[in-house]
Design an enzyme around this catalytic site. Structure first.
Site, mmCIF file in Angstrom:
data_model
loop_
_atom_site.group_PDB
_atom_site.id
_atom_site.type_symbol
_atom_site.label_atom_id
_atom_site.label_comp_id
_atom_site.label_asym_id
_atom_site.label_seq_id
_atom_site.Cartn_x
_atom_site.Cartn_y
_atom_site.Cartn_z
ATOM 1 N N GLN A 11 -69.650 -109.287 -7.454
ATOM 2 C CA GLN A 11 -69.986 -110.270 -6.327
ATOM 3 C C GLN A 11 -68.565 -110.503 -5.523
ATOM 4 O O GLN A 11 -67.455 -109.736 -5.918
ATOM 5 C CB GLN A 11 -69.943 -111.692 -7.091
ATOM 6 C CG GLN A 11 -71.468 -111.796 -7.700
ATOM 7 C CD GLN A 11 -71.549 -113.301 -8.020
ATOM 8 O OE1 GLN A 11 -72.217 -114.030 -7.201
ATOM 9 N NE2 GLN A 11 -71.228 -113.564 -9.284
ATOM 10 N N SER A 91 -67.827 -106.358 -13.338
ATOM 11 C CA SER A 91 -68.603 -107.472 -13.937
ATOM 12 C C SER A 91 -70.143 -107.117 -13.431
ATOM 13 O O SER A 91 -70.683 -106.408 -14.139
ATOM 14 C CB SER A 91 -67.991 -108.575 -12.859
ATOM 15 O OG SER A 91 -68.662 -109.908 -13.111
ATOM 16 N N LEU A 92 -70.598 -107.866 -12.466
ATOM 17 C CA LEU A 92 -71.974 -107.416 -12.196
ATOM 18 C C LEU A 92 -72.241 -105.907 -12.000
ATOM 19 O O LEU A 92 -73.312 -105.458 -12.565
ATOM 20 C CB LEU A 92 -72.377 -108.237 -10.805
ATOM 21 C CG LEU A 92 -73.645 -107.565 -10.245
ATOM 22 C CD1 LEU A 92 -74.778 -108.222 -10.836
ATOM 23 C CD2 LEU A 92 -73.562 -108.059 -8.695
ATOM 24 N N ARG A 116 -79.161 -113.801 -15.223
ATOM 25 C CA ARG A 116 -77.772 -113.767 -15.398
ATOM 26 C C ARG A 116 -77.022 -114.910 -14.541
ATOM 27 O O ARG A 116 -76.276 -115.883 -15.112
ATOM 28 C CB ARG A 116 -76.992 -112.691 -15.370
ATOM 29 C CG ARG A 116 -75.793 -112.701 -15.701
ATOM 30 C CD ARG A 116 -75.059 -111.096 -15.279
ATOM 31 N NE ARG A 116 -73.615 -110.878 -15.862
ATOM 32 C CZ ARG A 116 -72.794 -110.834 -15.045
ATOM 33 N NH1 ARG A 116 -73.182 -111.037 -13.544
ATOM 34 N NH2 ARG A 116 -71.414 -110.602 -15.327
ATOM 35 N N HIS A 200 -66.602 -115.420 -16.314
ATOM 36 C CA HIS A 200 -65.873 -114.519 -17.485
ATOM 37 C C HIS A 200 -64.896 -115.613 -18.330
ATOM 38 O O HIS A 200 -64.273 -115.021 -19.035
ATOM 39 C CB HIS A 200 -65.156 -113.473 -16.652
ATOM 40 C CG HIS A 200 -66.201 -112.439 -16.027
ATOM 41 N ND1 HIS A 200 -66.847 -111.714 -17.079
ATOM 42 C CD2 HIS A 200 -66.313 -112.115 -15.152
ATOM 43 C CE1 HIS A 200 -67.573 -110.799 -16.304
ATOM 44 N NE2 HIS A 200 -67.484 -111.048 -15.050
ATOM 45 N N GLN A 249 -69.715 -109.816 -22.217
ATOM 46 C CA GLN A 249 -68.922 -109.751 -20.959
ATOM 47 C C GLN A 249 -69.268 -110.860 -20.084
ATOM 48 O O GLN A 249 -68.297 -111.267 -19.368
ATOM 49 C CB GLN A 249 -69.840 -108.566 -20.226
ATOM 50 C CG GLN A 249 -69.051 -107.964 -18.973
ATOM 51 C CD GLN A 249 -70.207 -108.046 -17.635
ATOM 52 O OE1 GLN A 249 -70.592 -109.244 -17.447
ATOM 53 N NE2 GLN A 249 -70.108 -107.055 -16.874
#
Length: 310
Positions: A11, A91-92, A116, A200, A249
């Site tokens: 993102q 991340s994503l 998610r 996170h 994660q």
């Protein structure tokens, strides 16, 4: 032959029109059509025309960033680009990497990351969580600033993006306090980030629990290309272990510096950031100047990367 790794952004790199340069390319059109069928809405329209406020909602940002990164990857393969030796994502972007690796079926991927996003947004009421980038302070000093600022709330180092570039997340008031402490410890800057949830951080545990239930229903395949994961900086081949790492994660830090170091240790000398923006390419250069870095964001960069990696 030296190894090549592809990395996928998360993102923050989204922009209205980010795939416009690939308009009419059958590989990209096919990805957009599949994504639209998966989500039951016109994904190509949202990416091409926005509006930005819609694109920037995390429940839209996560699926469109996965779709855009995967579309760029399909465009690369369709143009005759060689398959990478290793993959990773921020991340994503780890979900995009696992989709490129064949672990997550693309038909299921946009729905998965939208779920998610929803779970993450619901975990913390809007306005009560925050994130900030701390620049110019080492990792241990940032962790210490978080410990001093917590005062019974949550604030944690959550993205180790580059040397002296760490993102923190948690309760908004605690994040603000940690920014002040970090600056008192010598940080050059402490920048609040325009995000809708403290990604996170341990505040995402409720989201992780929902994600675990959702992932249990999905069928994953063994990756055709190894993926270095965010949470353990490890390569997993077993589907259940890959799922378990994705669950953790959601509420554990992104260890990006170590991921790039691990790619280099595997013999990677060239890295391609595949998808919108050039954020990760910049981070790689700060982490390891010996690695050659390329990007695929549009047709021109795809062509130049193809030429360079012949």
């Amino acid at each position: 032959m030296s190894k090549i790794a592809f990395i996928f952004p998360g993102q923050g790199s989204q922009a209205v029109g980010m795939l416009n340069d690939f308009a009419g390319l059958s590989a990209v059109d096919e990805v957009l059509q599949q994504a639209s069928a998966s989500l039951g809405e016109d994904v190509g329209q949202l990416i091409a025309n926005g509006p930005a406020e819609q694109l920037n909602l995390t429940t839209n940002t996560q699926p469109v960033m996965l779709v855009a990164g995967y579309a760029c990857y399909r465009a690369w393969l369709a143009a005759g680009g060689r398959a990478p030796d290793l993959l990773a994502g921020h991340s994503l972007g780890e979900y995009t990497a696992l989709t490129a690796a064949g672990t997550i079926a693309f038909e299921a991927a946009p729905k998965l990351v939208r779920f998610r996003a929803q779970a993450m947004q619901e975990a913390v009421p809007v306005g009560t969580g925050g994130m900030a980038a701390i620049l110019g302070l080492d990792d241990d000093a940032v962790r210490a600033a978080c410990s001093e600022a917590a005062q019974g709330e949550v604030v944690q180092a959550v993205n180790f993006n580059a040397p002296a570039q760490v993102v923190i997340a948690g309760h908004k008031a605690a994040v603000d306090r940690a920014c002040a402490v970090a600056q008192a410890k010598g940080a050059k800057r402490a920048l609040p980030l325009p995000v809708s949830a403290p990604f996170h951080s341990s505040l995402m545990l409720p989201a992780a629990e929902k994600l675990e239930e959702y992932l249990a229903k999905l069928s994953f395949s063994a990756p055709a290309i190894p993926v270095i994961n965010n949470v353990d900086v490890a390569i997993e081949h077993d589907a259940d272990r890959i799922k378990e790492a994705l669950v953790r994660q959601a509420w554990r830090p992104v260890r990006w510096v170590e991921i790039i170091q691990a790619l280099a240790a595997q013999g990677v000398t060239r890295i391609v950031e595949c998808g919108p923006g050039k954020v990760l390419a910049g981070l790689v250069k700060r982490i390891d100047k010996s690695i050659e870095v390329y990007t695929i964001t549009d047709q021109a960069s795809l062509n130049s990367t193809l030429e360079a990696l012949k």
